[in-house]
Design a protein around this motif. Sequence first.
Motif, PDB file in Angstrom:
ATOM      1  N   SER A   1      16.128  44.083  17.572  1.00  0.00           N
ATOM      2  CA  SER A   1      16.132  43.491  19.281  1.00  0.00           C
ATOM      3  C   SER A   1      17.198  44.371  20.061  1.00  0.00           C
ATOM      4  N   SER A   2      17.507  44.491  21.022  1.00  0.00           N
ATOM      5  CA  SER A   2      18.853  45.500  21.835  1.00  0.00           C
ATOM      6  C   SER A   2      19.256  44.156  21.317  1.00  0.00           C
ATOM      7  N   ALA A   3      20.899  44.993  22.056  1.00  0.00           N
ATOM      8  CA  ALA A   3      22.342  43.797  21.819  1.00  0.00           C
ATOM      9  C   ALA A   3      22.096  43.220  23.141  1.00  0.00           C
ATOM     10  N   PRO A   4      22.957  41.458  23.201  1.00  0.00           N
ATOM     11  CA  PRO A   4      22.620  40.766  23.771  1.00  0.00           C
ATOM     12  C   PRO A   4      23.785  41.200  24.563  1.00  0.00           C
ATOM     13  N   HIS A   5      23.717  40.991  26.115  1.00  0.00           N
ATOM     14  CA  HIS A   5      24.852  40.671  26.789  1.00  0.00           C
ATOM     15  C   HIS A   5      25.909  40.148  27.017  1.00  0.00           C
TER      16      HIS A   5
END
Length: 110
Positions: free
Chosen positions: A22-26
């Motif tokens: 998954s992409s990096a969290p904000h």
Amino acid sequence: MVLAPWEVHILEDLKDLPVERSSAPHVDQDAKSKMEESMAKIDVSVKEAAYHAWLGYYNSLSEIGRDKTSLVERANQFCESIGLDKPPALFRKTVVKMGLKDIPGIRIRK
């Protein structure tokens, strides 16, 4: 599990597990500021030791350590991320042993 871009090779070792990318969290600005404040309180000698350990560890991994120029670039990015203005100098003997002689970005103690 959180991996840095240069650690994605670890996923190969975990291919039999149900791992999803998954992409990096904000990260909100307040949390980032608090982290930077905390990092500023850490003694420089501890940060320098962390840099040396980082460089030694990743240099020992064949997946990372083969391309010495990229390794040093990433080590120096790590250095910045922990709040060091410049990479700590290494002993000449260490630089030679690690195969980092004449690699841009490596500083040698005089």
